[in-house]
Design a protein around this motif. Structure first.
Motif, PDB file in Angstrom:
ATOM      1  N   GLU A  33       0.760  -1.364   0.115  1.00  0.00           N
ATOM      2  CA  GLU A  33       0.076   0.053   0.128  1.00  0.00           C
ATOM      3  C   GLU A  33       0.621   1.241  -0.059  1.00  0.00           C
ATOM      4  N   THR A  34       2.016   1.152   0.211  1.00  0.00           N
ATOM      5  CA  THR A  34       3.044   2.336   0.415  1.00  0.00           C
ATOM      6  C   THR A  34       3.505   2.798  -1.027  1.00  0.00           C
ATOM      7  N   GLU A  35       3.546   1.902  -1.997  1.00  0.00           N
ATOM      8  CA  GLU A  35       4.044   2.090  -3.281  1.00  0.00           C
ATOM      9  C   GLU A  35       3.495   3.423  -4.097  1.00  0.00           C
ATOM     10  N   GLY A  36       4.460   4.306  -4.100  1.00  0.00           N
ATOM     11  CA  GLY A  36       4.120   5.511  -4.879  1.00  0.00           C
ATOM     12  C   GLY A  36       3.506   6.529  -4.359  1.00  0.00           C
ATOM     13  N   ARG A  37       3.235   6.571  -2.839  1.00  0.00           N
ATOM     14  CA  ARG A  37       2.466   7.343  -1.962  1.00  0.00           C
ATOM     15  C   ARG A  37       3.509   8.137  -1.074  1.00  0.00           C
ATOM     16  N   ASP A  38       2.836   9.558  -0.668  1.00  0.00           N
ATOM     17  CA  ASP A  38       3.762  10.270   0.152  1.00  0.00           C
ATOM     18  C   ASP A  38       3.575   9.463   1.453  1.00  0.00           C
ATOM     19  N   LEU A  39       4.598   9.402   2.413  1.00  0.00           N
ATOM     20  CA  LEU A  39       4.725   8.852   3.605  1.00  0.00           C
ATOM     21  C   LEU A  39       5.013   9.918   4.754  1.00  0.00           C
ATOM     22  N   LEU A  40       4.224   9.603   5.837  1.00  0.00           N
ATOM     23  CA  LEU A  40       4.594  10.293   7.105  1.00  0.00           C
ATOM     24  C   LEU A  40       4.672   9.193   8.161  1.00  0.00           C
ATOM     25  N   VAL A  41       5.898   9.234   8.663  1.00  0.00           N
ATOM     26  CA  VAL A  41       6.421   8.306   9.459  1.00  0.00           C
ATOM     27  C   VAL A  41       7.117   8.601  10.551  1.00  0.00           C
ATOM     28  N   SER A  42       6.603   8.117  11.866  1.00  0.00           N
ATOM     29  CA  SER A  42       7.287   8.418  12.957  1.00  0.00           C
ATOM     30  C   SER A  42       7.994   7.044  13.341  1.00  0.00           C
ATOM     31  N   ALA A  43       9.436   7.288  13.618  1.00  0.00           N
ATOM     32  CA  ALA A  43      10.102   6.271  13.932  1.00  0.00           C
ATOM     33  C   ALA A  43      11.383   6.913  14.905  1.00  0.00           C
ATOM     34  N   GLN A  44      11.531   5.975  15.951  1.00  0.00           N
ATOM     35  CA  GLN A  44      12.701   6.542  16.699  1.00  0.00           C
ATOM     36  C   GLN A  44      13.960   6.183  16.137  1.00  0.00           C
ATOM     37  N   THR A  45      15.151   7.067  16.774  1.00  0.00           N
ATOM     38  CA  THR A  45      16.212   6.993  16.396  1.00  0.00           C
ATOM     39  C   THR A  45      16.815   5.469  16.716  1.00  0.00           C
ATOM     40  N   ALA A 203      -1.038  11.770   2.443  1.00  0.00           N
ATOM     41  CA  ALA A 203       0.149  10.800   2.868  1.00  0.00           C
ATOM     42  C   ALA A 203      -0.394   9.854   3.749  1.00  0.00           C
ATOM     43  N   LEU A 204       0.219   8.700   3.485  1.00  0.00           N
ATOM     44  CA  LEU A 204      -0.003   7.607   4.403  1.00  0.00           C
ATOM     45  C   LEU A 204       0.753   7.474   5.968  1.00  0.00           C
ATOM     46  N   ARG A 205      -0.065   7.528   6.842  1.00  0.00           N
ATOM     47  CA  ARG A 205       0.631   7.653   8.303  1.00  0.00           C
ATOM     48  C   ARG A 205       1.088   6.485   8.859  1.00  0.00           C
TER      49      ARG A 205
END
Length: 590
Positions: A33-45, A203-205
């Motif tokens: 589902e992420t292919e070609g889409r804008d992504l808004l990603v929260s990820a820790q260091t 964007a996909l969260r």
């Protein structure tokens, strides 16, 4: 769990680097589902997000092609907030896209701008840079973003915190509207959400932080240090763990200079890392750490993001961070990519409440203890020596010949003792420090309107410390052999008590100064910790010991809420004698 389907060129690079299983963020960005889409990603260091967005961008950049075509205008741009992070991203993408023939150009503040300009002019596929330097190249016509297909905003929260919003606006406005925007941030605060709404389309969260334990691979510890012994505690923590590589965080550049110099004098191979260093000096320091030429990196928060050092098993907070987010970013230098790490907060007693608030805000649990003592470290050194693999390695013929020569003229005990001395000689000496028992947490003060005058200050203090207003007797009494004949005065007695006992002014009740001694009250909940601290005082310090309540005669001093001494006479209305009056004035009064 094997990696999901990735571009063949990148799959071969992952296999060559030994990547077998994806991290949660890598798994998430590779779903169909992420292919070609804008992504808004929260990820820790430390979650592997650089590889994650490198993999996510590949279908847009390469399509069905195995390799990139001729390098012209950049197809992808990665914006990072700090030089160190940009350097790290450039390095990671370099190996990830090597088989795809990518030409990647860094545009980083502190680097040679003319070399960057020549590289841009020669064409490239991917540009990695910091906001300021990228805007400089853009404004001078060196950076052409008209063919851009993918832009990545790495550590977007940090970029906004550092005030790069205007630079981001300038860069994003120069890009084609038909592009993919991948936004990665440790948290999705309101400012990040606003940025996403402005520059992303549907964007996909993706959230890989909530529901996951913060820094599950990091063991958090908090060690209490007596006042003015935080530096010695750092030394002993380094000696206790003996990590191949350690990072020590300080609050200021001056503290970095002082602590790094102090560690060098004690025998630790160390480097400094702060904002006042040039990029060349920073790179040299990091290379020394990676090559084993240095063991300890003393740094400001400039190193809290973007630095990935192999073998970094220990992070020490020599100065407490300003907020929980900084605590997590500092600590995230260890425990990366599935490796285990330890984070130690060195906490002066009077700052324990601050440390607990930071840990609570970061949602991490820490084990509290006293700092390792010199005797404990020496015992641990002995255990490490006995477990050293060199003792069980098969000796070579040359080793056996030399061993027989040694045994011919010395006893086994003498040789063993020499081995112990050789082992200890390469280790810095541990520091003799006081043992501070954790005990219960200090009381939390409540915020109230500030008293307007001295009368209100005294009344507010009586409410907070009723035992003072009632004439004492409810606290725990201690005494020291210093009295009026020694010109004892609360102005210097109170700081002395606080320093030796690890308490604050608010924990001190009545102070009664007599001819040859002084007795004072300590709040009951702080008495056990106070007794522990004074028991470890140096021999040349004023000796403080438990005492009984003093007789009712003699001057009694207490502290008002502003910290000033307030005198109260003994029962019967006699005027108290002040310890600060001169002998002649006391003679006239007597």
């Amino acid at each position: 769990m094997p990696f999901p389907a990735t571009h063949p060129s990148l799959a071969s690079a992952l296999a060559a680097r030994g990547y077998e299983e994806p991290t949660p963020v890598q798994q998430a960005v590779l779903q169909g589902e992420t292919e070609g889409r804008d992504l808004l990603v929260s990820a820790q260091t430390g979650s592997g997000k650089t590889v994650a967005y490198g993999l996510a961008a590949a279908p847009t950049l390469l399509g069905e092609e195995a390799r990139f075509g001729r390098a012209q205008r950049p197809l992808a741009l990665v914006i990072a907030p700090t030089r160190e992070l940009a350097v790290q991203v450039h390095k990671e993408l370099g190996w990830l896209y090597a088989d795809a023939g990518a030409r990647i150009v860094p545009c980083i503040g502190g680097m040679d701008v003319r070399r960057e300009a020549r590289a841009l002019e020669g064409g490239c596929h991917i540009v990695v840079g910091t906001p300021g330097r990228l805007c400089d190249h853009l404004s001078r016509g060196r950076l052409d973003l008209s063919a851009l297909r993918v832009v990545v905003l790495d550590e977007a929260d940090e970029m906004l915190d550092l005030g790069f919003k205007d630079e981001l606006d300038q860069l994003l406005a120069a890009m084609p509207a038909e592009r993919r925007t991948l936004l990665f941030s440790a948290t999705i605060a309101r400012e990040i959400a606003n940025l996403a709404r402005k520059y992303q389309r549907d964007a996909l969260r993706i959230d890989t932080v909530s529901g996951a334990k913060q820094h599950a691979d990091i063991e958090y510890r908090a060690v209490l240090a007596a006042p003015h012994e935080a530096e010695q505690a750092v030394v002993n923590v380094l000696r206790w763990f003996e990590s191949p590589t350690a990072m020590v965080f300080c609050s200021t550049r001056e503290m970095v200079r002082h602590l790094q110099s102090s560690l060098m004098e004690r025998g630790f191979t160390s480097v400094a890392l702060s904002g006042e260093l040039s990029q060349t000096e920073r790179s040299r320091a990091l290379e020394l750490l990676r090559s084993g030429g240095a063991r300890v990196c003393v740094a400001t928060d400039v190193a809290a993001r973007g630095i990935d050092l192999p073998g970094l098993e220990l992070v020490i907070h020599a100065a407490l961070p300003t907020d929980s987010a900084t605590l997590l970013h500092r600590s995230g230098r260890t425990g990366r990519a599935g490796n285990k790490g330890t984070c130690v907060l060195v906490v002066p007693q009077i700052r324990r409440r601050k440390a607990e608030q930071l840990l609570m805000g970061a949602r991490v649990q820490a084990h509290w203890s006293s700092a390792p003592t010199a005797d404990e470290i020496r015992a641990r050194d002995g255990e490490r020596l006995l477990a050293d693999p060199i003792l069980i390695e098969e000796p070579t013929p040359e080793d056996q010949t030399l061993a027989q020569s040694l045994l011919a003229g010395r006893t086994p005990e003498e040789i063993a003792a020499a081995l112990v001395r050789l082992y200890r000689a390469r280790l810095p000496d541990p520091e003799e420090i006081r043992t501070v028992q954790p005990g219960p947490a200090p009381r939390q003060s409540t915020r109230e309107p500030a008293p307007q005058n001295r009368y209100e200050q005294r009344e507010a203090h009586r409410e907070r410390h009723p035992r003072v207003a009632q004439g004492g007797g409810e606290g725990v009494w201690f005494g020291m052999p210093v009295g009026r004949k020694d010109k004892a005065d609360p102005k210097w007695l109170v700081p002395l008590i606080c320093r030796l006992g690890g308490v604050t002014k608010r924990d001190i009740g009545l102070i009664r100064i007599m001819d040859s001694e002084t007795r004072f009250e300590i709040a009951p909940e702080m008495a056990e910790r106070f007794a522990s601290c004074i028991s470890g005082a140096e021999d040349d310090e004023v000796r403080i010991q438990p005492a009984s309540a003093p007789p009712s005669s003699g001057g009694t001093h207490r502290r008002d809420s502003a910290g000033a001494p307030v005198r109260r006479g003994p029962p019967g209305g006699d005027r108290p004698r002040s310890a600060s009056r001169s002998p002649s004035s006391r003679k006239r009064a007597g």
